[in-house]
Design a protein around this motif. Structure first.
Motif, PDB file in Angstrom:
ATOM      1  N   ILE A 180      10.987  -1.417   6.393  1.00 47.53           N
ATOM      2  CA  ILE A 180      11.411  -2.756   6.809  1.00 47.53           C
ATOM      3  C   ILE A 180      10.318  -3.340   7.687  1.00 47.53           C
ATOM      4  CG2 ILE A 180      13.227  -4.139   7.871  1.00 47.53           C
ATOM      5  CD1 ILE A 180      15.045  -1.669   7.644  1.00 47.53           C
ATOM      6  N   GLU A 181       9.873  -4.529   7.353  1.00 49.68           N
ATOM      7  CA  GLU A 181       8.846  -5.220   8.135  1.00 49.68           C
ATOM      8  C   GLU A 181       9.425  -6.508   8.706  1.00 49.68           C
ATOM      9  OE1 GLU A 181       4.878  -3.785   5.603  1.00 49.68           O
ATOM     10  OE2 GLU A 181       5.449  -5.894   5.667  1.00 49.68           O
ATOM     11  N   LEU A 240      11.039  -2.951   1.597  1.00 51.59           N
ATOM     12  CA  LEU A 240      10.297  -2.372   0.483  1.00 51.59           C
ATOM     13  C   LEU A 240      10.737  -0.931   0.276  1.00 51.59           C
ATOM     14  CD1 LEU A 240       8.080  -3.816   2.692  1.00 51.59           C
ATOM     15  CD2 LEU A 240       6.793  -3.947   0.574  1.00 51.59           C
ATOM     16  N   VAL A 241      10.651  -0.467  -0.958  1.00 49.28           N
ATOM     17  CA  VAL A 241      10.964   0.935  -1.243  1.00 49.28           C
ATOM     18  C   VAL A 241       9.797   1.581  -1.971  1.00 49.28           C
ATOM     19  CG1 VAL A 241      13.456   0.595  -1.297  1.00 49.28           C
ATOM     20  CG2 VAL A 241      12.135   0.373  -3.427  1.00 49.28           C
ATOM     21  N   GLN A 242       9.665   2.866  -1.744  1.00 45.98           N
ATOM     22  CA  GLN A 242       8.619   3.659  -2.396  1.00 45.98           C
ATOM     23  C   GLN A 242       9.290   4.510  -3.462  1.00 45.98           C
ATOM     24  OE1 GLN A 242       6.673   6.624   0.107  1.00 45.98           O
ATOM     25  NE2 GLN A 242       4.686   5.813  -0.515  1.00 45.98           N
ATOM     26  N   GLY A 243       8.948   4.248  -4.706  1.00 44.08           N
ATOM     27  CA  GLY A 243       9.601   4.945  -5.809  1.00 44.08           C
ATOM     28  C   GLY A 243      10.577   4.032  -6.527  1.00 44.08           C
ATOM     29  N   GLU A 266       0.834  -1.204   0.000  1.00 40.25           N
ATOM     30  CA  GLU A 266       0.000   0.000   0.000  1.00 40.25           C
ATOM     31  C   GLU A 266       0.875   1.264   0.000  1.00 40.25           C
ATOM     32  OE1 GLU A 266      -3.505   2.033   2.765  1.00 40.25           O
ATOM     33  OE2 GLU A 266      -2.966  -0.067   3.046  1.00 40.25           O
ATOM     34  N   GLY A 267       0.503   2.217  -0.824  1.00 37.45           N
ATOM     35  CA  GLY A 267       1.278   3.450  -0.922  1.00 37.45           C
ATOM     36  C   GLY A 267       2.338   3.407  -2.010  1.00 37.45           C
ATOM     37  N   GLY A 268       2.296   2.343  -2.821  1.00 37.81           N
ATOM     38  CA  GLY A 268       3.250   2.241  -3.930  1.00 37.81           C
ATOM     39  C   GLY A 268       4.581   1.618  -3.563  1.00 37.81           C
ATOM     40  N   ILE A 291       8.540  -4.639  -3.125  1.00 39.45           N
ATOM     41  CA  ILE A 291       9.396  -5.539  -2.341  1.00 39.45           C
ATOM     42  C   ILE A 291      10.766  -5.685  -3.008  1.00 39.45           C
ATOM     43  CG2 ILE A 291       9.664  -7.889  -1.448  1.00 39.45           C
ATOM     44  CD1 ILE A 291       6.614  -8.091  -1.368  1.00 39.45           C
ATOM     45  N   GLN A 292      11.820  -5.487  -2.221  1.00 39.73           N
ATOM     46  CA  GLN A 292      13.193  -5.638  -2.707  1.00 39.73           C
ATOM     47  C   GLN A 292      13.913  -6.808  -2.030  1.00 39.73           C
ATOM     48  OE1 GLN A 292      14.139  -3.579  -5.231  1.00 39.73           O
ATOM     49  NE2 GLN A 292      12.084  -2.702  -5.045  1.00 39.73           N
TER      50      GLN A 292
END
Length: 238
Positions: free
Chosen positions: A70-71, A57-60, A19-21, A24-25
């Motif tokens: 980081i989760e 995860l990264v946004q962009g 969510e929010g764009g 997953i990296q």
């Protein structure tokens, strides 16, 4: 393509983590030592080694992302859920306090490298996760230099909100349910094929499975009876 297989793909796309764009990296289970910290007594001296799923995860864009998330979750405790979100300002503070020599765009690869090292070389690199009773936590990346332990990096985390945890548990439950259905459908297809091509082989396989189940049941009953006798003999009332 199998319909249940398509369902798996659809479910992956509605992962609440995205969510929010976010993209997953990194997504891997890492052995992390967990310790509970108490405000009065401090952290436990000896923690518990657990397999924690680490998702980055990264946004962009990957090379020029705006935010990094980081989760930390656990398959043994579905309600274990901690999150760290690091933007450019947060990173600047981390860099100054911990004397890092990299810039924000290289931070993602640094994290992945540290986590992979912990996974592949646990005797030389490891992680310790300290949890506070107020929901705050920190993750330490440590290198074993034989003569001393060197703290490579420390990141602050916070426990996810109840709503985030609820969404995450619901997603993982539905995903596992769909995955189980896919496996069951695949098993049914293979069973039908064997029945058509070689019925005697199918009968033999079913017989082996039946004997295995009966053997397992007998072992469980024997173990239970043995434990019951042990408990009765050790009773203080005898």
């Amino acid at each position: 393509m199998d319909e249940s297989h398509q369902d798996l793909g659809v479910l992956e796309d509605i992962d609440p983590s995205l969510e929010g764009g976010f993209k997953i990296q990194f997504n891997k289970e890492i052995n992390i030592e967990t310790r509970i910290s108490n405000a009065n007594t401090g952290p436990q001296e000896i923690g518990t080694l657990e397999q924690i799923k680490v998702k980055i995860l990264v946004q962009g864009d990957q090379q020029a992302f705006e935010n990094l998330k980081i989760e930390l979750t656990s398959e043994t405790d579905l309600f274990f859920n901690y999150i760290a979100i690091i933007d450019k300002e947060n990173f600047k503070k981390i860099k100054e306090e911990q004397k890092l020599t990299i810039e924000y765009p290289q931070f993602l690869q640094m994290l992945i490298k540290l986590l992979n090292s912990s996974h592949k070389e646990p005797n030389h690199f490891f992680c310790v996760f300290f949890m506070q009773q107020d929901g705050s936590a920190k993750l330490d990346f440590i290198e074993n230099l034989e003569y001393k332990f060197m703290e490579m990096l420390t990141l602050e985390f916070s426990c996810a909100t109840e709503e985030t945890i609820r969404q995450n548990v619901s997603f993982r439950y539905n995903f596992m349910k769909a995955k189980l259905q896919f496996v069951q459908n695949r098993l049914n297809d293979i069973t039908s094929l064997i029945k058509l091509k070689n019925p005697s082989l199918l009968a033999q396989l079913n017989k082996v499975q039946m004997n295995t189940n009966q053997s397992q049941t007998s072992q469980n009953v024997s173990k239970y009876l043995g434990q019951s006798r042990k408990n009765n003999n050790s009773s203080k009332f005898i």
